[in-house]
Design a protein around this motif. Structure first.
Motif, mmCIF file in Angstrom:
data_model
loop_
_atom_site.group_PDB
_atom_site.id
_atom_site.type_symbol
_atom_site.label_atom_id
_atom_site.label_comp_id
_atom_site.label_asym_id
_atom_site.label_seq_id
_atom_site.Cartn_x
_atom_site.Cartn_y
_atom_site.Cartn_z
ATOM 1 N N ILE A 139 -67.146 36.353 71.149
ATOM 2 C CA ILE A 139 -67.299 37.013 69.853
ATOM 3 C C ILE A 139 -66.123 36.633 68.945
ATOM 4 C CG2 ILE A 139 -67.858 39.169 68.713
ATOM 5 C CD1 ILE A 139 -69.665 38.420 71.125
ATOM 6 N N ASP A 140 -66.378 35.749 67.999
ATOM 7 C CA ASP A 140 -65.344 35.282 67.079
ATOM 8 C C ASP A 140 -65.445 36.013 65.740
ATOM 9 O OD1 ASP A 140 -64.444 33.590 68.999
ATOM 10 O OD2 ASP A 140 -65.048 31.733 68.016
ATOM 11 N N LEU A 141 -64.296 36.214 65.116
ATOM 12 C CA LEU A 141 -64.223 37.004 63.895
ATOM 13 C C LEU A 141 -63.906 36.182 62.653
ATOM 14 C CD1 LEU A 141 -62.180 39.998 65.375
ATOM 15 C CD2 LEU A 141 -64.667 39.825 65.088
ATOM 16 N N TRP A 142 -63.576 34.915 62.844
ATOM 17 C CA TRP A 142 -63.186 34.062 61.724
ATOM 18 C C TRP A 142 -64.139 32.882 61.649
ATOM 19 C CZ3 TRP A 142 -59.150 36.036 58.916
ATOM 20 C CH2 TRP A 142 -58.350 36.989 59.546
ATOM 21 N N ASP A 143 -64.872 32.789 60.568
ATOM 22 C CA ASP A 143 -65.857 31.721 60.403
ATOM 23 C C ASP A 143 -65.213 30.535 59.685
ATOM 24 O OD1 ASP A 143 -68.003 30.100 60.059
ATOM 25 O OD2 ASP A 143 -69.255 31.560 59.016
ATOM 26 N N SER B 219 -61.054 29.449 43.698
ATOM 27 C CA SER B 219 -59.852 30.006 43.098
ATOM 28 C C SER B 219 -58.729 29.904 44.112
ATOM 29 C CB SER B 219 -60.067 31.467 42.709
ATOM 30 O OG SER B 219 -60.246 32.260 43.873
ATOM 31 N N ILE B 220 -57.502 30.183 43.657
ATOM 32 C CA ILE B 220 -56.373 30.172 44.587
ATOM 33 C C ILE B 220 -56.542 31.271 45.638
ATOM 34 C CG2 ILE B 220 -53.884 30.567 44.786
ATOM 35 C CD1 ILE B 220 -53.544 29.245 42.077
ATOM 36 N N ALA B 221 -57.034 32.431 45.199
ATOM 37 C CA ALA B 221 -57.273 33.521 46.145
ATOM 38 C C ALA B 221 -58.295 33.099 47.199
ATOM 39 C CB ALA B 221 -57.755 34.767 45.403
ATOM 40 N N ASP B 222 -59.352 32.408 46.760
ATOM 41 C CA ASP B 222 -60.348 31.902 47.705
ATOM 42 C C ASP B 222 -59.720 30.917 48.681
ATOM 43 O OD1 ASP B 222 -62.304 33.390 46.507
ATOM 44 O OD2 ASP B 222 -63.246 31.711 45.440
ATOM 45 N N ALA B 223 -58.843 30.054 48.148
ATOM 46 C CA ALA B 223 -58.199 29.038 48.992
ATOM 47 C C ALA B 223 -57.328 29.691 50.064
ATOM 48 C CB ALA B 223 -57.369 28.098 48.125
ATOM 49 N N MET B 224 -56.602 30.752 49.685
ATOM 50 C CA MET B 224 -55.771 31.466 50.660
ATOM 51 C C MET B 224 -56.625 32.075 51.758
ATOM 52 S SD MET B 224 -53.180 33.328 47.965
ATOM 53 C CE MET B 224 -52.442 34.396 49.210
ATOM 54 N N THR B 225 -57.741 32.675 51.368
ATOM 55 C CA THR B 225 -58.642 33.292 52.342
ATOM 56 C C THR B 225 -59.260 32.241 53.260
ATOM 57 O OG1 THR B 225 -59.150 35.046 50.747
ATOM 58 C CG2 THR B 225 -60.667 34.776 52.595
ATOM 59 N N ARG B 226 -59.673 31.134 52.652
ATOM 60 C CA ARG B 226 -60.298 30.047 53.423
ATOM 61 C C ARG B 226 -59.322 29.466 54.433
ATOM 62 N NH1 ARG B 226 -63.254 28.069 56.014
ATOM 63 N NH2 ARG B 226 -64.546 26.218 55.834
ATOM 64 N N TYR B 227 -58.074 29.270 54.006
ATOM 65 C CA TYR B 227 -57.036 28.753 54.892
ATOM 66 C C TYR B 227 -56.839 29.671 56.096
ATOM 67 C CZ TYR B 227 -52.228 28.140 56.563
ATOM 68 O OH TYR B 227 -51.125 27.999 57.356
ATOM 69 N N LYS B 228 -56.819 30.979 55.843
ATOM 70 C CA LYS B 228 -56.603 31.944 56.919
ATOM 71 C C LYS B 228 -57.764 31.921 57.913
ATOM 72 C CE LYS B 228 -54.892 36.689 57.384
ATOM 73 N NZ LYS B 228 -54.581 37.928 56.630
ATOM 74 N N ASN B 229 -59.000 31.795 57.395
ATOM 75 C CA ASN B 229 -60.159 31.726 58.282
ATOM 76 C C ASN B 229 -60.062 30.539 59.228
ATOM 77 O OD1 ASN B 229 -61.345 33.980 57.177
ATOM 78 N ND2 ASN B 229 -62.720 32.857 55.828
ATOM 79 N N GLN C 258 -57.360 28.851 60.057
ATOM 80 C CA GLN C 258 -56.197 28.997 60.929
ATOM 81 C C GLN C 258 -56.505 29.871 62.143
ATOM 82 O OE1 GLN C 258 -53.018 31.234 59.149
ATOM 83 N NE2 GLN C 258 -51.477 30.478 60.579
ATOM 84 N N TYR C 259 -57.112 31.022 61.927
ATOM 85 C CA TYR C 259 -57.327 31.954 63.029
ATOM 86 C C TYR C 259 -58.625 31.699 63.803
ATOM 87 C CZ TYR C 259 -53.273 34.650 61.618
ATOM 88 O OH TYR C 259 -51.992 35.040 61.339
ATOM 89 N N ALA C 260 -59.471 30.821 63.301
ATOM 90 C CA ALA C 260 -60.641 30.437 64.088
ATOM 91 C C ALA C 260 -60.213 29.701 65.352
ATOM 92 C CB ALA C 260 -61.573 29.563 63.257
ATOM 93 N N SER C 261 -59.014 29.133 65.341
ATOM 94 C CA SER C 261 -58.393 28.523 66.522
ATOM 95 C C SER C 261 -59.249 27.442 67.176
ATOM 96 C CB SER C 261 -58.034 29.607 67.561
ATOM 97 O OG SER C 261 -56.997 30.416 67.094
ATOM 98 N N ARG C 262 -59.976 26.693 66.378
ATOM 99 C CA ARG C 262 -60.742 25.543 66.891
ATOM 100 C C ARG C 262 -61.656 25.927 68.051
ATOM 101 N NH1 ARG C 262 -55.865 22.341 68.586
ATOM 102 N NH2 ARG C 262 -57.355 20.864 69.435
ATOM 103 N N TRP D 178 -45.165 38.568 71.889
ATOM 104 C CA TRP D 178 -45.875 38.630 70.621
ATOM 105 C C TRP D 178 -47.381 38.539 70.877
ATOM 106 C CZ3 TRP D 178 -42.178 34.798 67.736
ATOM 107 C CH2 TRP D 178 -41.305 35.531 66.901
ATOM 108 N N ASP D 179 -48.121 38.702 69.817
ATOM 109 C CA ASP D 179 -49.589 38.594 69.808
ATOM 110 C C ASP D 179 -50.041 37.275 70.438
ATOM 111 O OD1 ASP D 179 -52.286 37.966 68.724
ATOM 112 O OD2 ASP D 179 -51.965 39.730 67.484
ATOM 113 N N GLY D 180 -51.067 37.362 71.282
ATOM 114 C CA GLY D 180 -51.602 36.157 71.908
ATOM 115 C C GLY D 180 -52.146 35.152 70.917
ATOM 116 N N GLY D 181 -52.496 35.626 69.689
ATOM 117 C CA GLY D 181 -53.007 34.727 68.670
ATOM 118 C C GLY D 181 -51.978 33.730 68.190
ATOM 119 N N VAL D 182 -50.687 33.984 68.422
ATOM 120 C CA VAL D 182 -49.646 33.020 68.082
ATOM 121 C C VAL D 182 -49.843 31.742 68.893
ATOM 122 C CG1 VAL D 182 -47.157 32.577 68.180
ATOM 123 C CG2 VAL D 182 -48.004 34.801 67.413
#
Length: 368
Positions: free
Chosen positions: A229-233, A241-251, A253-257, A202-206
């Protein structure tokens, strides 16, 4: 820093990877030599496009690949007017088109896959989309014969689905085929795993979306300048909004600390450099003692400068922004990569004198 190696580390992020292409175009224009590219997911694809083309062809092939992913605007506008209410979720017509029709040359939907997700299917169908078109696209824009004999080393990250461990496919150690690049980008549950031999990946991002460790855990015999070069701030505003919260959560999550990993490695590298500095002050008789030699060997003379670039979100970003392959959005992200790289190269903070114990120095680009 005349003997330094220059390394490019590219995070995963789907359509956001156009920013990485812009950064590399500016590095190429500034004649910054890159010896090693390390990528995950879309970062692996960009890495292959860079390492798998001769210098005079790289930027043209990067542009050709990304241009090929943009959907047909006329077809989209004629076909999707009835789907306008769904724009609150998908963000725009290009994104909705990608989610429902796929992206030409990248992935296509497996119609009926979502009807019964408990149905028994072959391993290569355990995803909502079919990524077989990507192989043809990679072979069109990447010269794999050149890649495997390229002066630029390439490493791409995946995860073995059987043992859950991260795996590195490295041109220094093995022959790289399209399947290795595809495996690095096989993000579930959208994409099924990719089989290579008797293993499946699978994807290395997992496992980790920022392949910094691949670079820092390897023994080096020279100073290094690393463009990460990181893509998630992970530092954007609070959601409204809930939509904002979903987007923020994804950012987040994939920023990977990334920041945390950088600081941890900075401490380790600084300690290694301090060990070497202290060992130089030992009397010769002490340095020759058998019990001290293994301790001194843990030291390091080299300095790593990490230029950390993070793509800022666009004002109209949404949860599915990583599948927004619309031409205008990709061009905006590409231009942002060029712009940020120009600023980093203009400041050149990594050329400033450093304290003798500095093993790893982080250079953050101040946001405008």
């Amino acid at each position: 820093m005349a003997d330094q190696n220059t390394v490019l580390i590219l995070q995963g992020g789907g359509a956001l990877g156009a920013y990485q292409a812009g950064v590399y175009e500016q590095l190429h224009e500034a004649e910054v030599p890159v010896e090693w590219v390390i990528g995950t997911s879309i970062g692996a694809i960009n890495s292959a496009l860079i390492a798998g083309n001769e210098p005079q062809n790289r930027i043209r092939q990067l542009h050709a690949f990304w241009d090929s992913l943009a959907p047909d605007a006329v077809h989209r506008e004629n076909f999707w007017p009835a789907m306008t209410p769904w724009m609150n979720i998908a963000g725009n017509f290009s994104t909705l088109s990608a989610l429902t029709q796929g992206v030409t040359g990248f992935f296509k939907p497996r119609f009926g896959a979502a009807w019964d997700i408990n149905a028994r299917v072959p391993l290569d169908q355990t995803g909502f989309y079919d990524t077989s078109p990507l192989r043809t696209t990679l072979e069109k824009y990447v010269d794999f014969d050149y890649l495997n004999d390229s002066p630029i080393r390439i490493s791409v990250c995946a995860v073995d689905i059987d043992d859950g461990q991260g795996v590195i496919f490295d041109s220094k150690k093995q022959t790289i085929f399209p399947e290795h690049i595809m495996a690095s980008g096989a993000l579930p549950p959208g994409f099924p795993p990719v089989k290579i031999g008797d293993r499946a990946y699978w994807d290395g991002g997992v496992y980790s979306n920022s392949p910094l460790e691949v670079f820092l855990e390897e023994e080096r015999n020279a100073d290094a300048l690393c463009f990460m070069i990181d893509l998630w701030d992970p530092t954007e505003t609070r959601p409204a909004s809930i939509a904002d919260a979903m987007t923020r959560y994804k950012n987040i999550q994939y920023a990977s600390r990334s920041k945390e990993h950088l600081l941890t490695h900075q401490k380790l590298q600084d300690l290694q450099r301090a060990i070497r500095e202290l060992s130089h002050h030992l009397p010769a008789a002490e340095r020759n003692k058998a019990e001290l030699k293994p301790l001194m060997a843990m030291g390091c003379d080299h300095t790593v400068n990490v230029v950390h670039l993070i793509m800022k979100a666009l004002p109209d970003d949404h949860y599915f922004k990583d599948v927004d392959f619309s031409m205008g959005t990709m061009q905006t992200r590409w231009a942002a990569g060029i712009h940020d790289c120009k600023r980093a190269l203009r400041h050149k903070t990594w050329l400033k004198p450093l304290p003798p114990h500095a093993g790893l120095v982080i250079h953050e680009l101040v946001q405008e």
